[in-house]
Design a protein around this motif. Structure first.
Motif, PDB file in Angstrom:
ATOM      1  N   GLY A   8      18.215  93.530  -3.887  1.00 50.83           N
ATOM      2  CA  GLY A   8      17.617  93.179  -5.157  1.00 50.83           C
ATOM      3  C   GLY A   8      16.544  92.112  -4.996  1.00 50.83           C
ATOM      4  N   LEU A  17      11.696  99.057  -4.945  1.00 55.35           N
ATOM      5  CA  LEU A  17      12.761  98.336  -4.245  1.00 55.35           C
ATOM      6  C   LEU A  17      13.761  99.362  -3.738  1.00 55.35           C
ATOM      7  CD1 LEU A  17      13.733  95.294  -6.543  1.00 55.35           C
ATOM      8  CD2 LEU A  17      12.698  95.163  -4.272  1.00 55.35           C
ATOM      9  N   LEU A  19      17.799  99.429  -2.874  1.00 56.66           N
ATOM     10  CA  LEU A  19      19.105  98.766  -2.865  1.00 56.66           C
ATOM     11  C   LEU A  19      20.012  99.454  -1.860  1.00 56.66           C
ATOM     12  CD1 LEU A  19      19.748  98.339  -6.709  1.00 56.66           C
ATOM     13  CD2 LEU A  19      18.448  96.866  -5.152  1.00 56.66           C
ATOM     14  N   ARG A  39      24.059  99.793 -13.911  1.00 59.47           N
ATOM     15  CA  ARG A  39      23.327  98.557 -14.130  1.00 59.47           C
ATOM     16  C   ARG A  39      23.712  97.965 -15.482  1.00 59.47           C
ATOM     17  NH1 ARG A  39      17.205 101.083 -14.832  1.00 59.47           N
ATOM     18  NH2 ARG A  39      17.526 102.027 -16.897  1.00 59.47           N
ATOM     19  N   THR A  90      14.999  95.964 -15.443  1.00 60.01           N
ATOM     20  CA  THR A  90      15.585  94.667 -15.104  1.00 60.01           C
ATOM     21  C   THR A  90      17.060  94.635 -15.482  1.00 60.01           C
ATOM     22  OG1 THR A  90      13.499  93.481 -15.336  1.00 60.01           O
ATOM     23  CG2 THR A  90      15.521  92.196 -15.609  1.00 60.01           C
ATOM     24  N   TYR A  93      22.445  95.351 -10.789  1.00 57.36           N
ATOM     25  CA  TYR A  93      22.802  96.684 -10.325  1.00 57.36           C
ATOM     26  C   TYR A  93      24.099  96.618  -9.529  1.00 57.36           C
ATOM     27  CZ  TYR A  93      18.410  98.637 -11.919  1.00 57.36           C
ATOM     28  OH  TYR A  93      17.377  99.086 -12.710  1.00 57.36           O
ATOM     29  N   VAL A 113      18.035  92.751 -10.094  1.00 63.11           N
ATOM     30  CA  VAL A 113      16.691  93.324  -9.996  1.00 63.11           C
ATOM     31  C   VAL A 113      15.905  92.847 -11.210  1.00 63.11           C
ATOM     32  CG1 VAL A 113      15.332  95.451 -10.087  1.00 63.11           C
ATOM     33  CG2 VAL A 113      17.406  95.342  -8.681  1.00 63.11           C
TER      34      VAL A 113
END
Length: 117
Positions: A8, A17, A19, A39, A90, A93, A113
């Motif tokens: 993150g 990104l 993860l 999330r 946002t 997660y 995140v």
């Protein structure tokens, strides 16, 4: 059982990104488990993001076409590649594991995140 998320961070809108979630101590082979990402945004409930079960992948409508879930059975790791990130992505997660239907008994601690506009 331990599920440990990483990867993150802070990214600008439109960025990417990846993860990772490393699993250990599972009572059965990693490949037997359905692995999922959820999330939770601040002030909201936890929502489903994606899952992988056997060779099949499933996505929330909000992430379909932008996120890709995958797994590496050699390292007991599940990944979430997130592209074209939006501020509404946002959230914290979480990785989760399930062997039978009815719920996810195993959860990671979460990774933040943050997508800036």
């Amino acid at each position: 059982v331990q599920l440990v998320e990483s990867g993150g961070g802070l990214v600008q809108a439109g960025g990417s990104l990846r993860l990772s979630c490393a699993a250990s101590g599972l009572p059965s082979p990693f490949s037997y488990f359905t692995m999922a990402w959820f999330r939770q945004a601040a002030g909201k409930g936890r929502e489903f993001v994606a899952r992988i079960s056997g060779g099949s992948e499933y996505y929330a409508d909000s992430t379909k076409g932008r996120f890709t879930i995958s797994r590496d059975t050699a390292t007991n790791t599940v990944y979430l590649q997130m592209n074209s990130l939006k501020p509404e992505d946002t959230a914290v997660y979480y990785c989760a594991a399930q062997m039978t239907s009815g719920g996810y008994p195993y959860w990671g601690q979460g990774t933040q995140v943050t997508v800036s506009s």
